[in-house]
Structures are given as structure tokens and as C-alpha cells.
Scaffold this motif. Structure first.
Motif, PDB file in Angstrom:
ATOM      1  N   GLU A 145     -13.513 -11.933 -98.188  1.00 30.29           N
ATOM      2  CA  GLU A 145     -12.586 -13.020 -98.481  1.00 30.29           C
ATOM      3  C   GLU A 145     -12.756 -13.514 -99.910  1.00 30.29           C
ATOM      4  N   ALA A 199     -11.296 -10.980-102.352  1.00 31.85           N
ATOM      5  CA  ALA A 199      -9.830 -11.055-102.341  1.00 31.85           C
ATOM      6  C   ALA A 199      -9.341 -12.272-103.117  1.00 31.85           C
ATOM      7  N   ASP A 258      -6.956 -12.277-106.420  1.00 32.55           N
ATOM      8  CA  ASP A 258      -5.709 -13.050-106.473  1.00 32.55           C
ATOM      9  C   ASP A 258      -5.707 -13.991-107.672  1.00 32.55           C
TER      10      ASP A 258
END
Length: 91
Positions: free
Chosen positions: A59, A62, A66
Motif C-alpha cells: 500500500e 502504491a 501515485d
């Protein structure tokens, strides 16, 4: 000949009064999180199951990706996933 240094492992921030007391006694002040005795004790803890740890790492990776795509710059590596998501939403 080396000089022996006394080290006081104190949780930061250290109050000015405590800092003055320790320095007067000849101690060098180091954050308690760097205490080798504490690190050895923490290494034995299994508070986070391995599966959850891997999911959290994925997580975080990611969220960093982003952030870099949406803001065009690399994120501060000390931010957690929630902080990264908040900064992405605010941009």
C-alpha cells in the motif's frame, strides 16, 4: 587514548531542564529509540503478522507511486500511506 563518553538514552523531545541536568552530569544525550538494549527487546516482538506487514508495504509503495505521478516529484520517504493519500487529495 580515547575518552569514555557517557550516553543517556532519553525520549525526545528532552525538556531544557532535563537536558541541562544530564549535560552537567557529563552525559551525551541520544534519542531513546537508538538505545541498543531497547532495539534488542523490540526485535523479539511479533506484534504485526507477516501478511499484514506485506500488505502495508504494498500500500505504501502504491501511494508513493501515485504521489510521484500526480505531483511530478518524489515523496518524502518518512510519510506513511495515509499522509501520502492526504497530500495527493490536497493537490
Amino acid at each position: 587514548m580515547s575518552k569514555e563518553v557517557k550516553i543517556a538514552y532519553e525520549p525526545h523531545p528532552v525538556s531544557p531542564e532535563r537536558k541541562a541536568e544530564l549535560r552537567k552530569a557529563g552525559f551525551k544525550i541520544v534519542d531513546a529509540r537508538f538505545d541498543p538494549d531497547r532495539a534488542a527487546a523490540d526485535a523479539g516482538d511479533a506484534a504485526t503478522p507477516v501478511g499484514d506487514d506485506e500488505q502495508a508495504k504494498a500500500e505504501l509503495a502504491a501511494a508513493r507511486a501515485d504521489y510521484e505521478v500526480k505531483l511530478g516529484k518524489k515523496p518524502f520517504m518518512g510519510w506513511d500511506a495515509a499522509t501520502l493519500r492526504a497530500k495527493i487529495a490536497g493537490a
